[in-house]
Design an enzyme around this catalytic site. Structure first.
Site, mmCIF file in Angstrom:
data_model
loop_
_atom_site.group_PDB
_atom_site.id
_atom_site.type_symbol
_atom_site.label_atom_id
_atom_site.label_comp_id
_atom_site.label_asym_id
_atom_site.label_seq_id
_atom_site.Cartn_x
_atom_site.Cartn_y
_atom_site.Cartn_z
ATOM 1 N N PHE A 91 -87.356 -56.314 42.422
ATOM 2 C CA PHE A 91 -86.286 -57.257 42.730
ATOM 3 C C PHE A 91 -85.074 -56.529 43.279
ATOM 4 C CE2 PHE A 91 -85.620 -55.964 38.344
ATOM 5 C CZ PHE A 91 -84.249 -55.782 38.241
ATOM 6 N N CYS A 92 -84.310 -57.259 44.094
ATOM 7 C CA CYS A 92 -83.036 -56.774 44.633
ATOM 8 C C CYS A 92 -82.129 -58.001 44.776
ATOM 9 C CB CYS A 92 -83.228 -56.044 45.960
ATOM 10 S SG CYS A 92 -84.001 -57.039 47.259
ATOM 11 N N THR A 93 -81.009 -57.871 45.419
ATOM 12 C CA THR A 93 -80.027 -58.959 45.459
ATOM 13 C C THR A 93 -80.582 -60.228 46.100
ATOM 14 O OG1 THR A 93 -78.309 -57.279 45.658
ATOM 15 C CG2 THR A 93 -77.660 -59.567 46.055
#
Length: 267
Positions: A179-181
């Site tokens: 996951f990331c932003t």
């Protein structure tokens, strides 16, 4: 002038798609957006487009519809949050060599195996206590501000260090969800991992912002750093406008953003 905390809609989206003439596409976008009261950044390259827009909700949503009518951009997933004012000073449309850099050539960028997991599906797995390896692909200072409970990270200062962790990544077992932003870093990372023989990793669809919107932030701890003047968002996607040290990005909550105490001592 924008007043209430929902006066400005912030919209972000991306698409890895071949753009034969990024310069002409950027000019087309600039001309179309000229004189419209919107703010943000749009990066265009041969590998695709990265969009961050802010302004009156009616205007932003009409622009999203127009992007979706374009053959190249019809599949963009726009993620929304609100603020009392635009978190950008102006609108900037730029041509770049990449819309997100990993400092490694990714030859399959247009044929990435998109192994998405929906936010609600991930929440259900976490609710049930399933053994999911949550992998935070963001930079250290972002992780320090907030991340999923029990998530692991790669201890990187910049995203282009991700590729240097390939040996470490190959050792991870079980169900891995990156996951990331907003998803763009994970998607670029997936392309690189696929080329290195890692095909089982999943990607949180729409990133943290989409997860917070769809699940009310269950299993999330802290806040989410964003790359604009809002600085961080809380679990309800409300901006905090926190002050960060410009060197190490630690929260210092002061109007004097020269440096935090540690960075001042270290020079």
């Amino acid at each position: 002038m924008l007043q209430d905390n929902k006066a400005c809609l912030n919209s972000t989206g991306y698409e890895f798609i071949r753009i034969d003439s990024p310069k002409n596409t950027a000019i087309e976008i600039k001309n179309f957006l000229k004189d419209k009261k919107i703010f943000g950044t749009i990066y265009v390259s041969v590998e695709g487009i990265n969009i961050n827009l802010a302004g009156e909700e009616k205007i932003i949503k009409s622009l999203e519809e127009i992007f979706h009518q374009h053959e190249l951009f019809k599949n963009i997933l726009f993620k929304h949050s609100y603020s009392d004012r635009p978190p950008f000073k102006k609108l900037k449309v730029k041509v770049k060599s990449e819309i997100i850099s990993i400092k490694k050539e990714v030859n399959n960028i247009f044929n990435i195996k998109k192994n998405y997991i929906d936010p609600k599906e991930l929440k259900k797995k976490l609710d049930n206590g399933e053994n999911v390896y949550l992998l935070d692909t963001r930079n250290n200072y972002e992780v320090n501000i907030g991340t999923f409970k029990n998530a692991k990270n790669l201890n990187i200062l910049k995203f282009d260090e991700f590729a240097d962790k390939i040996d470490e990544l190959k050792k991870i077992e079980g169900e891995v969800v990156m996951f990331c932003t907003g998803g763009i870093r994970c998607e670029k990372a997936l392309g690189y991992l696929n080329e290195k023989g890692i095909n089982s990793f999943k990607q949180l669809k729409g990133g943290i912002i989409n997860y917070l919107k769809e699940t009310n932030g269950n299993h999330w701890s802290g806040e989410c750093f964003v790359f604009d003047d809002r600085i961080t968002l809380d679990k309800n996607l409300n901006p905090t406008y926190k002050e960060l040290c410009p060197k190490c990005q630690k929260v210092i909550n002061t109007f004097d953003r020269t440096k935090c105490k540690e960075c001042m001592q270290s020079g």
